[in-house]
Design a protein around this motif. Structure first.
Motif, mmCIF file in Angstrom:
data_model
loop_
_atom_site.group_PDB
_atom_site.id
_atom_site.type_symbol
_atom_site.label_atom_id
_atom_site.label_comp_id
_atom_site.label_asym_id
_atom_site.label_seq_id
_atom_site.Cartn_x
_atom_site.Cartn_y
_atom_site.Cartn_z
ATOM 1 N N GLU A 78 39.651 -0.233 -27.531
ATOM 2 C CA GLU A 78 40.744 0.736 -27.685
ATOM 3 C C GLU A 78 40.138 2.044 -28.148
ATOM 4 O OE1 GLU A 78 44.256 -0.386 -29.674
ATOM 5 O OE2 GLU A 78 44.560 -2.118 -28.364
ATOM 6 N N HIS A 79 40.830 3.141 -27.840
ATOM 7 C CA HIS A 79 40.263 4.470 -28.053
ATOM 8 C C HIS A 79 39.768 4.678 -29.498
ATOM 9 C CE1 HIS A 79 40.060 8.732 -26.601
ATOM 10 N NE2 HIS A 79 39.996 8.928 -27.902
ATOM 11 N N HIS A 80 40.649 4.484 -30.462
ATOM 12 C CA HIS A 80 40.246 4.748 -31.849
ATOM 13 C C HIS A 80 39.339 3.659 -32.399
ATOM 14 C CE1 HIS A 80 42.123 8.498 -33.403
ATOM 15 N NE2 HIS A 80 42.617 8.437 -32.185
ATOM 16 N N GLY A 93 33.152 13.208 -30.501
ATOM 17 C CA GLY A 93 34.214 13.321 -29.494
ATOM 18 C C GLY A 93 34.215 12.105 -28.561
ATOM 19 N N ASP A 94 34.887 12.252 -27.433
ATOM 20 C CA ASP A 94 35.107 11.074 -26.597
ATOM 21 C C ASP A 94 33.837 10.510 -25.948
ATOM 22 O OD1 ASP A 94 37.655 10.952 -27.346
ATOM 23 O OD2 ASP A 94 38.541 11.570 -25.435
ATOM 24 N N ALA A 95 32.804 11.325 -25.793
ATOM 25 C CA ALA A 95 31.542 10.771 -25.280
ATOM 26 C C ALA A 95 31.093 9.615 -26.160
ATOM 27 C CB ALA A 95 30.467 11.859 -25.246
ATOM 28 N N SER A 107 37.010 2.329 -30.621
ATOM 29 C CA SER A 107 35.684 2.762 -30.133
ATOM 30 C C SER A 107 35.119 3.862 -31.036
ATOM 31 C CB SER A 107 35.774 3.272 -28.696
ATOM 32 O OG SER A 107 36.168 2.237 -27.835
ATOM 33 N N HIS A 108 35.981 4.831 -31.406
ATOM 34 C CA HIS A 108 35.509 5.867 -32.337
ATOM 35 C C HIS A 108 35.052 5.237 -33.650
ATOM 36 C CE1 HIS A 108 36.277 9.465 -30.110
ATOM 37 N NE2 HIS A 108 37.583 9.372 -30.094
ATOM 38 N N ALA A 109 35.876 4.316 -34.178
ATOM 39 C CA ALA A 109 35.560 3.694 -35.472
ATOM 40 C C ALA A 109 34.244 2.915 -35.386
ATOM 41 C CB ALA A 109 36.701 2.777 -35.903
ATOM 42 N N VAL A 141 39.851 10.656 -36.268
ATOM 43 C CA VAL A 141 40.860 11.705 -36.058
ATOM 44 C C VAL A 141 40.518 12.465 -34.774
ATOM 45 C CG1 VAL A 141 42.086 13.642 -37.107
ATOM 46 C CG2 VAL A 141 40.915 12.014 -38.581
ATOM 47 N N ASP A 142 41.484 12.526 -33.851
ATOM 48 C CA ASP A 142 41.220 13.301 -32.632
ATOM 49 C C ASP A 142 42.524 13.867 -32.072
ATOM 50 O OD1 ASP A 142 42.458 11.132 -31.444
ATOM 51 O OD2 ASP A 142 40.748 10.522 -30.232
ATOM 52 N N GLY A 143 42.565 14.213 -30.801
ATOM 53 C CA GLY A 143 43.799 14.674 -30.172
ATOM 54 C C GLY A 143 44.752 13.496 -30.046
HETATM 55 FE FE FE2 Z 1 39.080 10.591 -28.876
#
Ligand code: FE2
Length: 583
Positions: free
Chosen positions: A126-128, A337-339, A130-132, A149-151
């Motif tokens: 999941e998007h967040h 960021g998303d990369a 993956s960031h975490a 935290v992102d868009g």
């Molecule tokens: Fe993001």
């Protein structure tokens, strides 16, 4: 036998691929460095192909391919929010449904076809998450609070997590349309910059202003008592418009927007108004982030904070977070960021799907493609370019050029992971030269004069020049924090000192980047100061160079005096007949 996982992020902005083998990130690259399209969002075919080449394997030998988010959930959010705002959302709905129904929804098919991957190998993070995972599993910490935290991802724009031996556990989330990232982007557009590209220009502009619009900004977005934040969507339209971010009510608060590309002069009343608005949104953003980080500390009691998501690239806010919260250390994923979702998705699968033991932290910036000395020599020979192979004299010669006032292109090893140039694809100059900021801006980077340059300083010498906050060891190695320049140093280093007396520092240690470290050592010997102005090796609006050919093409089109390609030195005057080089 090794286990290999390929992580993929794509289809929003900054597509990337990353390869994790035995728990270690061995390769990671953004697609834009290969395609030369800035923020390229397409399925990262070239980046993925290179990751496999680097590991010496084929797709058949990859155990899992992990996509960094769930496209169907994202589509659900799009549909729900556009139905809620019908008929205002009609145009956006038409546009986005075309995009989604023809392309974005069919990621599975695209991955299978374009990457030639067997469907059974596909996993979906999941998007967040993956960031975490990028922030926590990429860090040195066995236990940490995590803030993303992102868009917006699928639904979440902000998420608080706890990372430990049992994995990453969600604690609290804030959903679209409440979003610090999207509100900051709305101000970015209002201030005349491109969304998802110009946010750091707002941060630079903020230093010229005072937060006198804070009250107005707090009508749009404000921190709540419990550490969360809220957004009043009457001022915004990113949740239903395909083209605009702000409403007429927003303009009633702040006045006319800045015309894109117009000159910014903070000494005029109009310029000062824009700087004050930038300063105000920056201040409220910091307050929201500090509120979230403090809430996370109250809930977890942990000493270390890991950050990711596009907002974590706000290096001024990162310093505020460290200074205004009880955490002992801050750690930020370099491609926040998303990369970075590509690395996060792969590390999530390694640690949580396969349940395999953690390995080392990400400490080396040059995770992208490199070219050997022999490959560079062959290319120079083919192009009939006169170059001197310096061998062991590389660092001393480059330092002499910088000390003599030359602007050099510095191309070494693999290209960097994340948006910052960290001494692998950099343009370097003497920060103590009073004319250098204008010279690099006008002749080399062709960019706005108000934006400061960053310094790279040898590890151990940073305390001579800067006020370093405790607990910032990791982010200052990735150029992710802005710190005060010591007062007695500001006048001596005008090229890297911003108008408010700060600098976006990069500390270089020998293990992570030996050649760059050696250059700083030599510069220290020659000038007494192991510090250099470091800006990314690209022209305005272009991605940072990836290959030696891109480096040569960029060298030809700007005022860089000397190019260092691996151990080769190329003087501008030796570039006869090179007008045919293009990348
Ligand atoms: Fe993001």
């Amino acid at each position: 036998m090794s286990t290999t996982i390929l992580g993929i992020s794509a289809q929003y902005h900054d597509a990337a691929a990353a390869l994790v083998r035995d728990g270690v990130v061995i390769a990671a690259a953004s697609e834009e460095r290969f395609s030369r399209l800035k923020h390229d969002a397409s399925i990262p075919v070239r980046a993925a192909r290179w990751c496999l080449e680097h590991a010496g394997i084929t797709m058949d030998e990859v155990d899992h391919v992990v996509f960094y988010e769930k496209p169907l959930k994202k589509f659900e959010r799009l549909i729900v929010s556009q139905i809620l705002h019908f008929p205002k959302s009609f145009k956006a709905f038409q546009r986005s449904s075309m995009l989604w129904l023809t392309d974005k929804l069919w990621v599975r098919n695209a991955l299978v076809k374009k990457l030639d991957v067997h469907p059974d190998k596909l996993l979906w993070s999941e998007h967040h998450l993956s960031h975490a995972a990028s922030a926590f599993y990429g860090s040195a910490h066995k236990e940490a609070a995590i803030l993303t935290v992102d868009g917006v991802g699928e639904w979440a724009s902000t998420e608080l997590w706890k990372g430990g031996p049992d994995g990453i556990k969600p604690l609290f989330q804030i959903d679209f349309p409440h979003s610090i990232g999207l509100v900051y982007s709305a101000f970015t557009a209002f201030l005349g910059f491109r969304v998802n590209n110009g946010e750091y220009k707002v941060m630079g502009m903020a230093a010229y202003g005072d937060p006198i619009f804070e009250e107005q900004v707090r009508k749009v977005i404000w921190p709540e008592e419990d550490g969360s934040f809220s957004v009043d969507t009457r001022y915004l339209c990113y949740h239903y418009s395909a083209t605009d971010s702000t409403t007429d009510a927003f303009e009633e608060l702040f006045g006319e927007p800045r015309y894109p590309g117009s000159n910014f002069d903070p000494t005029t009343p109009e310029g000062k108004r824009f700087a004050d608005i930038a300063s105000s949104i920056q201040k409220v953003t910091e307050d929201c982030l500090v509120g979230l980080a403090n809430r996370l500390h109250r809930e977890t009691g942990l000493e270390h904070l890991c950050l990711a998501g596009g907002v974590a690239l706000n290096s001024v806010a990162n310093t505020e977070i460290l200074n205004r919260t009880p955490y002992k250390t801050l750690s930020i994923h370099p491609a926040a960021g998303d990369a970075g979702g590509a690395v996060g998705a792969a590390l999530w699968a390694w640690n949580e799907v396969l349940g395999l033991p953690r390995n080392q932290e990400i400490s080396r910036p040059g995770l992208g493609r490199s070219w050997s000395n022999a490959e560079v020599a062959e290319m120079l020979g083919d192009l009939k370019i006169t170059a001197t192979d310096l061998g062991d004299e590389l660092a001393a010669t480059a330092a002499a050029d910088i000390a003599a006032g030359k602007v050099i292109g510095w191309f070494q090893g693999g290209f960097e992971w994340g948006p910052r140039a960290l001494g692998h694809r950099s343009i370097l100059a003497n920060p103590r030269d009073p004319d250098m900021q204008d010279r690099v801006n006008e002749k080399v980077k062709f960019r706005e004069r108000f934006r400061p340059f960053a310094p790279s300083v040898q590890a151990g010498a940073e305390g001579r020049y800067f006020e370093i906050p405790e607990g910032s060891e990791q982010p200052i190695r990735w150029m992710l924090m802005v710190v005060p320049v010591k007062e007695d140093q500001r006048d001596a280093m005008p090229a890297i000192t911003h108008i408010d007396g700060t600098a976006r520092i990069h500390v270089v240690d020998e293990a992570a980047n030996p050649r760059y470290h050696a250059l700083l050592t030599e510069l220290g010997k020659k000038t007494g100061h192991p510090i250099v102005l470091n800006t990314s090796f690209n022209l305005k609006g272009e991605p940072i160079v990836g290959s030696p050919v891109s480096a040569l093409a960029t060298f030809m089109r700007c005022g860089i005096d000397v190019l260092y390609l691996d151990t080769f030195r190329i003087d501008k005057s030796d570039m006869r007949g090179l007008d045919r080089v293009s990348d």
